[in-house]
Design a protein around this motif. Structure first.
Motif, short mmCIF file in Angstrom:
data_model
loop_
_atom_site.label_atom_id
_atom_site.label_comp_id
_atom_site.label_asym_id
_atom_site.label_seq_id
_atom_site.Cartn_x
_atom_site.Cartn_y
_atom_site.Cartn_z
N ILE A 46 0.86 -1.18 0.00
CA ILE A 46 0.00 0.00 0.00
C ILE A 46 0.89 1.23 0.00
CG2 ILE A 46 -0.23 -0.03 2.54
CD1 ILE A 46 -3.14 1.01 2.09
N THR A 47 0.57 2.18 -0.84
CA THR A 47 1.42 3.35 -0.98
C THR A 47 1.13 4.37 0.12
OG1 THR A 47 -0.12 4.52 -2.42
CG2 THR A 47 1.44 3.02 -3.47
N SER A 48 2.08 5.28 0.30
CA SER A 48 1.91 6.32 1.30
C SER A 48 1.15 7.52 0.74
CB SER A 48 3.28 6.79 1.81
OG SER A 48 4.06 7.25 0.73
N SER A 49 1.21 7.70 -0.56
CA SER A 49 0.65 8.91 -1.17
C SER A 49 -0.87 8.88 -1.24
CB SER A 49 1.23 9.09 -2.57
OG SER A 49 1.04 7.92 -3.34
N ASP A 50 -1.40 7.91 -1.97
CA ASP A 50 -2.84 7.88 -2.16
C ASP A 50 -3.49 6.59 -1.69
OD1 ASP A 50 -2.76 7.17 -5.77
OD2 ASP A 50 -1.93 6.13 -4.04
#
Length: 121
Positions: free
Chosen positions: A51-55
């Motif tokens: 899971i990404t940190s941005s979106d």
């Protein structure tokens, strides 16, 4: 001290479910890319989900797509892996991993100690 602690593993029958947790301390998970990996006996470690940190975009290995869900609770500084319709081939030690760049421009990578998931009747 920067660390990740996994929990939630155990013995489950085929077709059952488990939810793994990965709790962070010493740093804020919000700003890091989080992945779940697993290593079965005699096999190499493989990526399962991230899971990404941005979106908050999520990505899954083909072998778990549609059965596993990764999510994050920023308020609890914790990432989860919901595992449904478990199969014997899901048996492995599951690890979470955080990686990114700190505000002091240092690369940070942290591994948890792992939690064992055994799928067996």
């Amino acid at each position: 001290q920067v660390q990740l602690v996994e929990s939630g593993g155990g013995l489950v029958q085929p077709g059952g479910s488990l939810r793994l947790s990965c709790a962070a301390s010493g740093f804020n998970l919000d700003y890091y890319y989080i992945g779940w990996f697993r290593q079965a006996p005699g096999k190499e470690r493989e990526g399962v989900a991230c899971i990404t940190s941005s979106d908050g975009s999520t990505y899954y290995a083909d072998s778990v797509k549609g059965r596993f869900t990764i999510s994050r609770d920023n308020a609890k500084n914790t990432v989860y892996l919901q595992m449904n319709s478990l199969k014997p081939e899901d048996t492995a030690v599951y690890y979470c991993n955080a990686r990114g760049v700190t505000t002091t421009l240092e690369f940070l990578e942290v591994w948890g100690q792992g939690t064992l998931v055994t799928v067996s009747s």
